[in-house]
Scaffold this motif. Structure first.
Motif, mmCIF file in Angstrom:
data_model
loop_
_atom_site.group_PDB
_atom_site.id
_atom_site.type_symbol
_atom_site.label_atom_id
_atom_site.label_comp_id
_atom_site.label_asym_id
_atom_site.label_seq_id
_atom_site.Cartn_x
_atom_site.Cartn_y
_atom_site.Cartn_z
ATOM 1 N N ALA A 71 2.909 23.296 -3.231
ATOM 2 C CA ALA A 71 3.932 24.013 -2.472
ATOM 3 C C ALA A 71 4.529 25.208 -3.206
ATOM 4 O O ALA A 71 5.127 26.077 -2.572
ATOM 5 C CB ALA A 71 5.054 23.037 -2.088
ATOM 6 N N MET A 72 4.397 25.273 -4.537
ATOM 7 C CA MET A 72 5.079 26.321 -5.308
ATOM 8 C C MET A 72 4.118 27.022 -6.250
ATOM 9 O O MET A 72 3.199 26.408 -6.771
ATOM 10 C CB MET A 72 6.204 25.702 -6.150
ATOM 11 C CG MET A 72 7.287 25.080 -5.369
ATOM 12 S SD MET A 72 8.547 24.455 -6.514
ATOM 13 C CE MET A 72 9.706 23.805 -5.343
ATOM 14 N N ASP A 73 4.418 28.303 -6.489
ATOM 15 C CA ASP A 73 3.628 29.030 -7.479
ATOM 16 C C ASP A 73 4.152 28.695 -8.885
ATOM 17 O O ASP A 73 5.176 28.030 -9.040
ATOM 18 C CB ASP A 73 3.638 30.534 -7.215
ATOM 19 C CG ASP A 73 5.026 31.156 -7.308
ATOM 20 O OD1 ASP A 73 5.922 30.591 -7.966
ATOM 21 O OD2 ASP A 73 5.209 32.240 -6.722
ATOM 22 N N GLY A 79 10.769 27.782 -13.046
ATOM 23 C CA GLY A 79 12.199 27.856 -12.727
ATOM 24 C C GLY A 79 12.771 26.485 -12.399
ATOM 25 O O GLY A 79 13.876 26.135 -12.835
ATOM 26 N N LEU A 80 12.020 25.704 -11.655
ATOM 27 C CA LEU A 80 12.446 24.346 -11.333
ATOM 28 C C LEU A 80 12.547 23.502 -12.601
ATOM 29 O O LEU A 80 13.494 22.738 -12.786
ATOM 30 C CB LEU A 80 11.462 23.715 -10.347
ATOM 31 C CG LEU A 80 11.799 22.352 -9.794
ATOM 32 C CD1 LEU A 80 13.108 22.377 -9.020
ATOM 33 C CD2 LEU A 80 10.662 21.868 -8.893
ATOM 34 N N GLY A 81 11.587 23.669 -13.506
ATOM 35 C CA GLY A 81 11.625 22.948 -14.773
ATOM 36 C C GLY A 81 12.833 23.329 -15.619
ATOM 37 O O GLY A 81 13.474 22.475 -16.230
#
Length: 154
Positions: A71-73, A79-81
């Motif tokens: 779902a994410m690049d 950034g999520l990490g």
């Protein structure tokens, strides 16, 4: 009956299962902290907690993380990490099974509980009655911190 995809259960079902596993683990760890090391009830709770942790790891590695990668690049994943690391560093260090796991309850109670847990860790307090005094101190510190932060923003 819930539909399953090639990656396993539907999103809402997976999220609910992971949250239930985390909540049960928190409850078991909280129970273990109250029991003495020689208590026969403690061993069963330890076994159950490790079974749940193994299942949780399987769910996250086999189902949740592959879905995030799809779902994410890479930039969004990094950034999520980074955001996850910031939350982890400020989160409570002990389980609090009665605390909501979703916003806004978890966010509102996270700061005072984190302060309380870190004071408890620093002073070696293990869940005995003096903890209640530390809860008050942690809540007061969190309230003062919130007021200072809000005044600086205004």
């Amino acid at each position: 009956m819930a539909r399953r995809t090639a990656l396993g259960p539907r999103r809402g079902e997976l999220t609910a299962r992971v949250e239930e596993e985390h909540q049960e683990i928190n409850g078991l760890v909280a129970d273990m902290e109250r029991l003495s090391p020689g208590d026969p009830e403690r061993e069963g709770k330890v076994r159950r907690a490790f079974d749940l942790i193994r299942q949780d790891i399987r769910d996250e590695e086999d189902l949740l993380l592959p879905r995030l990668q799809d779902a994410m690049d890479d930039a969004r994943l990094r950034g999520l990490g980074t955001a996850w690391e910031a939350v982890r560093r400020t989160a409570p260090t002990h389980p609090h099974p009665g605390i909501p796991r979703r916003p806004p309850g978890n966010a509102l109670l996270g700061v005072p509980l984190s302060l309380y847990d870190r004071a408890r860790d620093a002073f070696g307090v293990n869940g005995s009655p003096p903890d209640k005094a530390l809860i008050g101190v942690g809540a007061a510190l969190a309230a003062v911190t919130a007021v200072v932060v809000l005044r600086k923003r205004l």
